[in-house]
Write a protein that holds these residues in place. Structure first.
Motif, PDB file in Angstrom:
ATOM      1  N   LYS A 136     -31.561  91.690  75.484  1.00 47.05           N
ATOM      2  CA  LYS A 136     -30.183  92.175  75.591  1.00 47.05           C
ATOM      3  C   LYS A 136     -29.903  93.307  74.602  1.00 47.05           C
ATOM      4  CE  LYS A 136     -28.309  87.760  77.230  1.00 47.05           C
ATOM      5  NZ  LYS A 136     -27.338  86.658  76.974  1.00 47.05           N
ATOM      6  N   THR A 137     -30.290  93.114  73.332  1.00 47.79           N
ATOM      7  CA  THR A 137     -29.970  94.098  72.300  1.00 47.79           C
ATOM      8  C   THR A 137     -31.117  95.074  72.045  1.00 47.79           C
ATOM      9  OG1 THR A 137     -30.818  92.727  70.483  1.00 47.79           O
ATOM     10  CG2 THR A 137     -28.538  92.356  71.182  1.00 47.79           C
ATOM     11  N   GLN A 138     -32.330  94.752  72.551  1.00 51.15           N
ATOM     12  CA  GLN A 138     -33.539  95.545  72.309  1.00 51.15           C
ATOM     13  C   GLN A 138     -33.994  95.470  70.851  1.00 51.15           C
ATOM     14  OE1 GLN A 138     -35.122  96.974  75.124  1.00 51.15           O
ATOM     15  NE2 GLN A 138     -33.537  95.647  75.962  1.00 51.15           N
ATOM     16  N   GLU A 139     -33.373  94.597  70.053  1.00 53.09           N
ATOM     17  CA  GLU A 139     -33.757  94.440  68.651  1.00 53.09           C
ATOM     18  C   GLU A 139     -35.056  93.654  68.560  1.00 53.09           C
ATOM     19  OE1 GLU A 139     -31.919  92.524  64.509  1.00 53.09           O
ATOM     20  OE2 GLU A 139     -30.862  92.301  66.422  1.00 53.09           O
ATOM     21  N   PRO A 141     -48.752  91.722  74.220  1.00 54.49           N
ATOM     22  CA  PRO A 141     -48.049  92.210  75.411  1.00 54.49           C
ATOM     23  C   PRO A 141     -46.876  93.099  75.025  1.00 54.49           C
ATOM     24  CG  PRO A 141     -47.285  90.020  74.895  1.00 54.49           C
ATOM     25  CD  PRO A 141     -48.355  90.345  73.884  1.00 54.49           C
ATOM     26  N   SER A 142     -46.315  93.791  75.981  1.00 52.87           N
ATOM     27  CA  SER A 142     -45.104  94.574  75.727  1.00 52.87           C
ATOM     28  C   SER A 142     -43.993  93.621  75.298  1.00 52.87           C
ATOM     29  CB  SER A 142     -44.690  95.339  76.982  1.00 52.87           C
ATOM     30  OG  SER A 142     -44.512  94.443  78.072  1.00 52.87           O
ATOM     31  N   GLY A 143     -43.216  94.064  74.334  1.00 54.26           N
ATOM     32  CA  GLY A 143     -42.125  93.222  73.841  1.00 54.26           C
ATOM     33  C   GLY A 143     -42.489  92.380  72.647  1.00 54.26           C
ATOM     34  N   VAL A 144     -43.758  92.426  72.216  1.00 53.27           N
ATOM     35  CA  VAL A 144     -44.191  91.681  71.026  1.00 53.27           C
ATOM     36  C   VAL A 144     -44.828  92.669  70.056  1.00 53.27           C
ATOM     37  CG1 VAL A 144     -45.645  89.839  70.102  1.00 53.27           C
ATOM     38  CG2 VAL A 144     -44.564  89.563  72.341  1.00 53.27           C
ATOM     39  N   GLY A 145     -44.278  92.751  68.834  1.00 47.63           N
ATOM     40  CA  GLY A 145     -44.775  93.687  67.840  1.00 47.63           C
ATOM     41  C   GLY A 145     -45.693  93.022  66.829  1.00 47.63           C
ATOM     42  N   GLU A 146     -46.581  93.820  66.224  1.00 50.88           N
ATOM     43  CA  GLU A 146     -47.553  93.307  65.252  1.00 50.88           C
ATOM     44  C   GLU A 146     -46.890  92.785  63.985  1.00 50.88           C
ATOM     45  OE1 GLU A 146     -50.539  96.071  64.196  1.00 50.88           O
ATOM     46  OE2 GLU A 146     -51.578  95.970  66.133  1.00 50.88           O
ATOM     47  N   PRO A 147     -47.510  91.769  63.364  1.00 48.10           N
ATOM     48  CA  PRO A 147     -47.060  91.314  62.054  1.00 48.10           C
ATOM     49  C   PRO A 147     -47.208  92.427  61.020  1.00 48.10           C
ATOM     50  CG  PRO A 147     -48.467  89.684  63.092  1.00 48.10           C
ATOM     51  CD  PRO A 147     -48.570  90.919  63.922  1.00 48.10           C
TER      52      PRO A 147
END
Length: 240
Positions: free
Chosen positions: A113-116, A214-220
């Motif tokens: 929803k927020t793209q955060e 996957p898209s939507g998951v960022g690296e630690p």
């Protein structure tokens, strides 16, 4: 594809050890996600230097392991000391079907929803609950009881886990794999992992790379994440 494992590099290690892992490949037509999760919430080191020393001090010299130095350094290095204390309080689970697995690293997941990008760890919670062996029960088990137990369970029905995101609170440390989060956290169940059959040990020759996201998951953002990816490439090459 799912691979269950024990901690360390000994392929003949006893199933009575505490450290256990689960590696997972999720593949679709548009995305891939590879995970390597452990049955501990925290790691034993916070940076590459500590990671190297943790294993280096256990390498035999002149045929002998320097146990006194291991004990000394375990008490001197906070990461080692805290991990040792954590393991001391942890039991030995009776089955992979009754073991909870944790991401250890903090990933960043996108709010649709927020793209955060929200910091979160994730865990695989067994639907049959977590259970531990007492000392009398442990004595009756052989060194390969996890494999035989999994085979027996899978012959009857799938082994299931709920995948749950655990969102960081404002004061939680997100760039240190030795930091144990405490207190209540917002959680979100995002799916069910269902292991349906046992396919043998062929997957032991495969490599599972935590950096495949996957898209939507960022690296630690901790210093160990990239190190793990590089290390797995090396160990994969040596297994061939």
């Amino acid at each position: 594809q799912v691979r269950f494992s024990l901690g360390g590099g000994n392929p003949n290690a006893s199933d009575k050890s505490k450290a256990r892992g689960l590696a997972l490949k999720l593949n679709s037509k548009t995305d891939n996600w590879e995970m390597v999760v452990l049955n501990t919430e925290i790691n034993f080191s916070k940076n590459p230097k500590e990671f190297w020393e943790f294993f280096a001090m256990k390498v035999p010299k002149n045929g002998k392991v320097d146990t006194k130095n291991i004990q000394k350094r375990t008490q001197q290095v906070a990461s080692f000391r805290n991990y040792e204390a954590y393991l001391a309080k942890m039991g030995i689970t009776s089955s992979v079907a009754n073991t909870m697995y944790h991401s250890i690293h903090t990933f960043f997941v996108k709010d649709s929803k927020t793209q955060e990008m929200l910091p979160a760890r994730f865990k695989f919670v067994p639907t049959n609950g977590v259970s531990y062996l007492n000392q009398d029960e442990l004595k009756t088990k052989d060194d390969n009881f996890l494999e035989s137990d999994a085979k027996a369970k899978l012959a009857k029905k799938p082994i299931e886990y709920k995948m749950v995101l655990v969102f960081a609170n404002p004061n939680d440390v997100t760039n240190d794999t030795t930091a144990l989060w405490s207190g209540e956290h917002k959680e979100l169940e995002v799916g069910t992992l269902r292991v349906k059959k046992y396919d043998g040990t062929d997957c032991n020759g495969d490599v599972f790379m935590p950096g495949v996201l996957p898209s939507g998951v960022g690296e630690p953002q901790d210093p160990l994440f990239d190190l793990r990816n590089g290390t797995y490439v090396i160990t994969f090459g040596r297994r061939q």
